[in-house]
Design a protein around this motif. Structure first.
Motif, short mmCIF file in Angstrom:
data_model
loop_
_atom_site.label_atom_id
_atom_site.label_comp_id
_atom_site.label_asym_id
_atom_site.label_seq_id
_atom_site.Cartn_x
_atom_site.Cartn_y
_atom_site.Cartn_z
N SER A 6 0.84 -1.21 0.00
CA SER A 6 0.00 0.00 0.00
C SER A 6 0.87 1.25 0.00
O SER A 6 2.01 1.23 0.45
CB SER A 6 -0.88 -0.05 1.26
N GLY A 7 0.33 2.34 -0.55
CA GLY A 7 1.11 3.58 -0.65
C GLY A 7 2.08 3.49 -1.82
O GLY A 7 1.87 2.71 -2.76
N GLY A 8 3.16 4.24 -1.77
CA GLY A 8 4.15 4.20 -2.86
C GLY A 8 4.86 2.86 -2.89
O GLY A 8 5.19 2.30 -1.85
N TYR B 163 -5.42 -1.15 -0.28
CA TYR B 163 -6.78 -1.11 0.29
C TYR B 163 -7.83 -0.91 -0.81
O TYR B 163 -8.96 -1.35 -0.66
CB TYR B 163 -6.87 0.01 1.33
N ARG C 35 -3.20 4.22 -3.64
CA ARG C 35 -3.64 5.07 -2.52
C ARG C 35 -5.16 5.08 -2.59
O ARG C 35 -5.73 5.14 -3.68
CB ARG C 35 -3.02 6.47 -2.65
N CYS C 36 -5.80 4.96 -1.44
CA CYS C 36 -7.24 4.71 -1.43
C CYS C 36 -7.93 5.63 -0.43
O CYS C 36 -7.76 5.47 0.79
CB CYS C 36 -7.47 3.24 -1.08
N ARG D 205 -9.94 5.82 4.38
CA ARG D 205 -9.83 6.81 5.46
C ARG D 205 -11.18 7.05 6.14
O ARG D 205 -11.27 7.75 7.13
CB ARG D 205 -9.30 8.14 4.90
N GLN E 85 -13.50 1.48 6.19
CA GLN E 85 -12.76 0.59 7.10
C GLN E 85 -13.63 -0.60 7.52
O GLN E 85 -13.16 -1.74 7.55
CB GLN E 85 -12.32 1.38 8.34
N GLY F 84 3.91 -1.19 3.82
CA GLY F 84 3.74 0.20 3.39
C GLY F 84 4.32 1.15 4.42
O GLY F 84 5.10 0.75 5.28
N GLY F 85 3.88 2.40 4.33
CA GLY F 85 4.38 3.41 5.26
C GLY F 85 3.39 3.69 6.37
O GLY F 85 2.44 2.92 6.60
N ASP F 86 3.61 4.81 7.06
CA ASP F 86 2.77 5.20 8.19
C ASP F 86 1.29 5.26 7.85
O ASP F 86 0.44 4.87 8.66
CB ASP F 86 3.19 6.61 8.67
N GLY F 87 0.97 5.79 6.66
CA GLY F 87 -0.42 5.89 6.23
C GLY F 87 -1.05 4.50 6.16
O GLY F 87 -2.15 4.27 6.67
N SER F 88 -0.31 3.58 5.56
CA SER F 88 -0.80 2.21 5.43
C SER F 88 -0.97 1.57 6.80
O SER F 88 -1.92 0.81 7.03
CB SER F 88 0.19 1.38 4.59
N GLY G 69 -4.16 2.59 8.35
CA GLY G 69 -5.25 1.75 7.82
C GLY G 69 -5.31 0.41 8.55
O GLY G 69 -6.38 -0.07 8.93
N LYS H 51 -6.82 0.70 11.95
CA LYS H 51 -8.29 0.77 11.92
C LYS H 51 -8.87 -0.64 11.75
O LYS H 51 -9.83 -1.00 12.42
CB LYS H 51 -8.77 1.67 10.77
P1 ADP Z 1 2.29 5.41 3.08
O1 ADP Z 1 1.69 4.13 3.54
O2 ADP Z 1 3.52 5.20 2.24
O3 ADP Z 1 2.51 6.40 4.21
P2 ADP Z 1 -0.05 6.93 2.25
O4 ADP Z 1 0.09 7.96 3.31
O5 ADP Z 1 -0.40 7.38 0.87
O6 ADP Z 1 1.29 6.08 2.04
O7 ADP Z 1 -1.11 5.87 2.76
C1 ADP Z 1 -1.43 4.74 1.98
C2 ADP Z 1 -2.90 4.42 2.16
O8 ADP Z 1 -3.16 4.07 3.52
C3 ADP Z 1 -3.84 5.57 1.87
O9 ADP Z 1 -4.12 5.72 0.50
C4 ADP Z 1 -5.10 5.12 2.62
O10 ADP Z 1 -5.79 4.14 1.88
C5 ADP Z 1 -4.48 4.45 3.85
N1 ADP Z 1 -4.47 5.41 4.96
C6 ADP Z 1 -3.67 6.47 5.13
N2 ADP Z 1 -3.97 7.16 6.25
C7 ADP Z 1 -5.02 6.51 6.81
C8 ADP Z 1 -5.82 6.72 7.98
N3 ADP Z 1 -5.57 7.73 8.80
N4 ADP Z 1 -6.83 5.85 8.23
C9 ADP Z 1 -7.06 4.82 7.40
N5 ADP Z 1 -6.36 4.57 6.29
C10 ADP Z 1 -5.35 5.39 5.98
#
Ligand code: ADP
Ligand code: F6P
Length: 340
Positions: free
Chosen positions: A28-30, A60, A91-92, A96, A101, A120-124, A127, A130
């Motif tokens: 997920s993510g980049g 996601y 990216r989805c 969020r 979720q 993935g990264g912090d954003g993933s 997710g 959640k």
């Molecule tokens: P990375 O994982 O590299 O940090 P992103 O920040 O683009 O990359 O996050 C990847 C995906 O994770 C997002 O497109 C979204 O689907 C999910 N995500 C990011 N932040 C949240 C969040 N706060 N709650 C739920 N899902 C999230």
């Protein structure tokens, strides 16, 4: 079975409830080089425990669209050396939302996915956190070229990306020296300056512009230094600019105007994310992938795997997400000293 016979009925039920039969894996993510090695390790380690493995395509987004496939040992053959992620990533936005979720957790249940490995990264990881709240057992593996995850000193893909960028910058330096130019080269990293700092040191840059130091940026002092550098007999002036600082093209124009020295801007862009992973990324990603499954087998879940002080470690996902990362001020000072 033998062990279960000795347990109280309630304990047997709890144990069955808790037992993992199917593991899902997604990226997920980049994308980041080494993600394939991590997926391969998850798949083959899980199969060695007689678990079923389901791959989810396109992060996601694919989970919500039910793009779910079974993975066998042969499905991950011939992938360890490939860049990108064969499961693809995305990216989805819907993930969020609470609705997204809940739907994602329900789809995991529908496909019998008891535990999900999220690369993935912090954003993933947010997710995954959640999903954990809705009862899906999760493990996060740090996958990003940005190195911007607080609980770990290593992220899958950084080593390859930094080497790719370093080699590209060496090439820019050749032409910069030939023409006695100033070159400003922008590297990726989103809001973090790790790629810039590492390239700056590895490429012997005269200046590194970091997002973490943006408030201290003094353009006049930079111009003076470029002129002074020329007086000192240096044949080029290499500036590594982080994506999080940006303004690369305009800064090049302003430098040329103020110094009279020909200045060229290069934005390395997505080439930094591609390519065959380095040995380090393959080995660390493989180890982390195997560790994800081993943690689950030990009954540990809702955790993030990291690497600190020479050890593979794991943290509670909430704790991992609450940590803050600071770029090394010491390394930044060293980079300035070495640019003399
Ligand atoms: P990375 O994982 O590299 O940090 P992103 O920040 O683009 O990359 O996050 C990847 C995906 O994770 C997002 O497109 C979204 O689907 C999910 N995500 C990011 N932040 C949240 C969040 N706060 N709650 C739920 N899902 C999230
Ligand atoms: O997180 C990895 C990364 O490559 C960042 O360095 C960059 O800011 C971002 O992703 C680019 O995203 P996209 O591929 O969506 O343009």
């Amino acid at each position: 079975m033998g062990d279960m016979e000795k347990m109280e009925p309630k304990q047997v039920l709890d144990d069955l409830e808790d037992r993992i039969r199917t593991i899902g894996v997604l990226t997920s993510g980049g994308d980041a080089p080494g993600m394939n090695a991590a997926i391969r390790a998850v798949v083959r380690t899980a199969l060695s425990y007689d678990l079923k493995v389901r791959g989810i395509r396109k992060g996601y987004h694919g989970l919500l669209k039910e793009e779910i496939i079974d993975l066998s040992a042969r499905d991950v053959s011939d992938t360890i050396q490939r860049g990108g992620t064969f499961l693809q990533t995305a990216r989805c936005k819907s993930m969020r939302t609470t609705e997204g979720q809940q739907k994602a957790a329900a789809i995991c249940k529908k496909y019998g996915i008891d535990a999900l490995v999220v690369i993935g990264g912090d954003g993933s990881f947010a997710g995954a956190q959640k999903l954990a709240n809705y009862g899906v057992k999760t493990i996060g593996l740090p996958g990003t070229i940005d190195l911007d995850i607080a609980c770990t000193e290593y992220t899958i893909g950084f080593d390859t990306a930094v080497n790719t960028a370093m080699e590209a910058i060496d090439k820019v330096r050749d032409t910069s020296t030939s023409h006695e130019r100033c070159s400003i080269i922008e590297v990726m990293g989103r809001d973090a300056g790790y790629l810039a700092l590492w390239c700056g040191i590895a490429n012997g840059a005269e200046r590194i512009l970091l997002p973490e130091e943006k408030k201290n940026f003094d353009e006049e002092a930079l111009i003076k230094d470029i002129l002074e550098n020329k007086r000192r007999g240096k044949k080029n002036y290499i500036i590594i600019n982080a994506e999080g600082v940006g303004d690369t093209i305009n800064l090049a124009k302003r430098i040329e105007q103020a110094t009279g020295i020909e200045t060229r801007a290069t934005i390395l862009g997505h080439m930094q994310r591609g390519g065959s992973p380095t040995c380090k990324d393959r080995v660390y990603a493989s180890t982390m992938g195997a560790m994800a499954v081993e943690l689950l087998m030990q009954g540990k879940y809702n955790r993030v795997v990291g690497y600190q002080a020479g050890q593979y470690v794991d943290f509670d996902i909430n704790e991992a997400l609450s940590m803050k990362k600071k770029i090394s001020a010491h390394q930044y000072e060293i980079s300035k000293l070495l640019a003399l």
